[in-house]
Design an enzyme around this catalytic site. Structure first.
Site, PDB file in Angstrom:
ATOM      1  N   GLY A   1       0.833  -1.198   0.000  1.00 27.06           N
ATOM      2  CA  GLY A   1       0.000   0.000   0.000  1.00 27.06           C
ATOM      3  C   GLY A   1       0.864   1.242   0.000  1.00 27.06           C
ATOM      4  O   GLY A   1       2.063   1.184   0.271  1.00 27.06           O
TER       5      GLY A   1
ATOM      6  N   SER B   1      -1.826   4.376   3.949  1.00 25.67           N
ATOM      7  CA  SER B   1      -2.956   3.619   3.405  1.00 25.67           C
ATOM      8  C   SER B   1      -3.670   2.760   4.439  1.00 25.67           C
ATOM      9  O   SER B   1      -4.782   2.308   4.204  1.00 25.67           O
ATOM     10  CB  SER B   1      -2.476   2.710   2.274  1.00 25.67           C
ATOM     11  N   GLY B   2      -3.017   2.490   5.581  1.00 23.31           N
ATOM     12  CA  GLY B   2      -3.578   1.582   6.573  1.00 23.31           C
ATOM     13  C   GLY B   2      -2.983   0.191   6.498  1.00 23.31           C
ATOM     14  O   GLY B   2      -3.452  -0.734   7.167  1.00 23.31           O
ATOM     15  N   LYS B   3      -1.919   0.035   5.710  1.00 25.88           N
ATOM     16  CA  LYS B   3      -1.330  -1.292   5.522  1.00 25.88           C
ATOM     17  C   LYS B   3      -0.736  -1.850   6.818  1.00 25.88           C
ATOM     18  O   LYS B   3      -0.855  -3.045   7.076  1.00 25.88           O
ATOM     19  CB  LYS B   3      -0.298  -1.287   4.398  1.00 25.88           C
TER      20      LYS B   3
ATOM     21  N   ALA C   1      11.529  -4.944  12.557  1.00 19.79           N
ATOM     22  CA  ALA C   1      11.506  -3.546  12.135  1.00 19.79           C
ATOM     23  C   ALA C   1      12.744  -3.245  11.297  1.00 19.79           C
ATOM     24  O   ALA C   1      13.866  -3.520  11.731  1.00 19.79           O
ATOM     25  CB  ALA C   1      11.470  -2.637  13.359  1.00 19.79           C
TER      26      ALA C   1
ATOM     27  N   HIS D   1       5.499   1.927  17.520  1.00 17.00           N
ATOM     28  CA  HIS D   1       5.611   1.268  18.834  1.00 17.00           C
ATOM     29  C   HIS D   1       4.319   1.458  19.630  1.00 17.00           C
ATOM     30  O   HIS D   1       3.814   0.516  20.240  1.00 17.00           O
ATOM     31  CB  HIS D   1       6.800   1.826  19.632  1.00 17.00           C
TER      32      HIS D   1
END
Length: 183
Positions: free
Chosen positions: A7, A11-13, A33, A50
């Site tokens: 995304g 986008s909210g991915k 990460a 986090h």
């Protein structure tokens, strides 16, 4: 299960990827990460991620390069975020492998998939703006495209998140579970 989530920025991915990990496992999960903490903006983004993961059972492993060496406990649900950072690090960081970036990232992803119980991988969509960039950026985009294609081939599901809405490109039997959880 291997899931690739793609995304654009914002986008909210990440939220979607975390929710899929929560579906697989309510207990301890591993978040790998890849974003190196450069500058105030980078540190703020890391701190935000986090906060968003608090209370969800994620242990965090910082892995900026050399994914194939990451200490991944067997059978654990793993969230790897984000391939665009890992690719940039492998191409441009002093510890990176430069021209071998796509190959070593692929090795690391395949190893991760073998070790993990479930693997959710997040990547950025950096290809649809229609712009032409300098040679270095175009090389980065070409390597990103190769990395994304390779992971998509390995994945059981490929989902593009658009404005917070998961659009299944490959697979998709869990669509109803996501929608029920978000209503």
């Amino acid at each position: 299960m291997v899931i690739l989530v793609i995304g654009g920025s914002g986008s909210g991915k990440s939220e979607y990827a975390e929710s899929r990990c929560m579906q697989f496992c309510q207990g301890e999960k591993l978040y790998i990460a890849t974003m190196e903490p450069y500058g105030k903006e980078g540190q703020a983004r890391i701190a935000r991620h986090h906060r968003l993961r608090q209370g969800k059972g994620f242990d965090t492993l910082e892995c900026y390069t050399h994914l194939e060496e990451a200490a991944v406990p067997a059978g654990k649900t793993v969230l790897l975020e984000c391939m665009s950072n890992l690719t940039a690090n492998e191409l441009f960081s002093p510890a990176g492998r430069k021209e071998a970036a796509a190959e070593v990232i692929g090795e690391g992803v395949r190893r991760l998939i073998r070790l993990a119980g479930h693997t959710v991988i997040v990547t950025n969509e950096v290809f649809s703006d229609g712009m032409t960039y300098d040679a270095e950026t175009e090389h980065y985009r070409a390597v990103m495209a190769q990395v994304n294609r390779d992971i998509a081939r390995l994945a059981d599901e490929v989902i593009e998140v658009v404005h917070g809405i998961p659009v299944f490109v490959k697979g998709g039997e869990n669509t109803a579970a996501w929608e029920d959880g978000k209503r």
